[in-house]
Write a protein that holds these residues in place. Structure first.
Motif, PDB file in Angstrom:
ATOM      1  N   HIS A 107      -6.407  -4.011  -4.262  1.00 30.48           N
ATOM      2  CA  HIS A 107      -5.978  -3.673  -5.626  1.00 30.48           C
ATOM      3  C   HIS A 107      -6.195  -4.798  -6.634  1.00 30.48           C
ATOM      4  O   HIS A 107      -5.761  -4.676  -7.781  1.00 30.48           O
ATOM      5  N   THR A 147       2.523  -0.070  -5.061  1.00 32.03           N
ATOM      6  CA  THR A 147       1.187  -0.342  -5.584  1.00 32.03           C
ATOM      7  C   THR A 147       1.184  -0.261  -7.105  1.00 32.03           C
ATOM      8  O   THR A 147       0.662  -1.154  -7.784  1.00 32.03           O
ATOM      9  N   ASN A 197       0.792  -1.234   0.000  1.00 30.02           N
ATOM     10  CA  ASN A 197       0.000   0.000   0.000  1.00 30.02           C
ATOM     11  C   ASN A 197       0.819   1.276   0.000  1.00 30.02           C
ATOM     12  O   ASN A 197       0.350   2.309   0.472  1.00 30.02           O
TER      13      ASN A 197
END
Length: 161
Positions: A93, A55, A50
């Protein structure tokens, strides 16, 4: 910083806990590098779940899942966070690759990618189907990452060599 393995060395074997998002479930298990023999494996060390660059990097690799599959390769993300953190990161994600927990940084140390302050340098190691290190990139600052195209080109190169 230790230098880690050199191109042409047999990659040091390891087993780490991890998990992979599959549909709505996060399947946890241990991942052993020697268990992946016969396929190319990209070990993508990253500093943390994160975070912005991590990411973007892992989302890029996850969106290229079919490219890696077509090259008979898999990507394993490795960072110091635990499996619970990896599950949350993968779910947030939609990451479709195994995320491995190197909480004590033993594997990062063995591969020469530990760094003061950030813990782990953003690094990529390409292990051939025979278990030999074929290519690597260790970032000094870690603000950028190796692209899907670069990795696919490197994997294609070992397949044709």
């Amino acid at each position: 910083m230790a230098s880690g393995p050199r191109i042409g060395d047999t990659a040091e074997d390891f087993t780490l806990p991890g998990g992979m998002l599959s549909d709505d479930s996060f399947e946890r298990r241990d991942y052993t590098l020697s268990g992946a023999r016969g396929r190319a494996v990209v070990l993508a060390f990253y500093p943390g779940d994160n975070t912005s660059v991590c990411t973007r990097q892992l989302c890029s690799y996850s969106s290229g899942f079919e490219t890696f599959e077509g090259l008979d390769a898999e990507v394993w993300g490795i960072s110091p966070q635990g499996v619970d953190s990896h599950e949350s990161f993968a779910r947030s994600h939609g990451l479709r690759m195994p995320l491995l927990a190197d909480e004590g940084r033993e594997i990062a140390r063995a591969y020469g990618v530990t760094a003061p302050g950030i813990g782990v340098r953003r690094s990529v190691f390409l292990i051939g189907p025979d278990g030999v290190l074929r290519w690597k990139h260790v970032a000094l600052l870690g603000a950028t990452f190796q692209s899907l195209d670069t990795l696919a080109e490197q994997i294609s190169g070992i397949k044709t060599a």
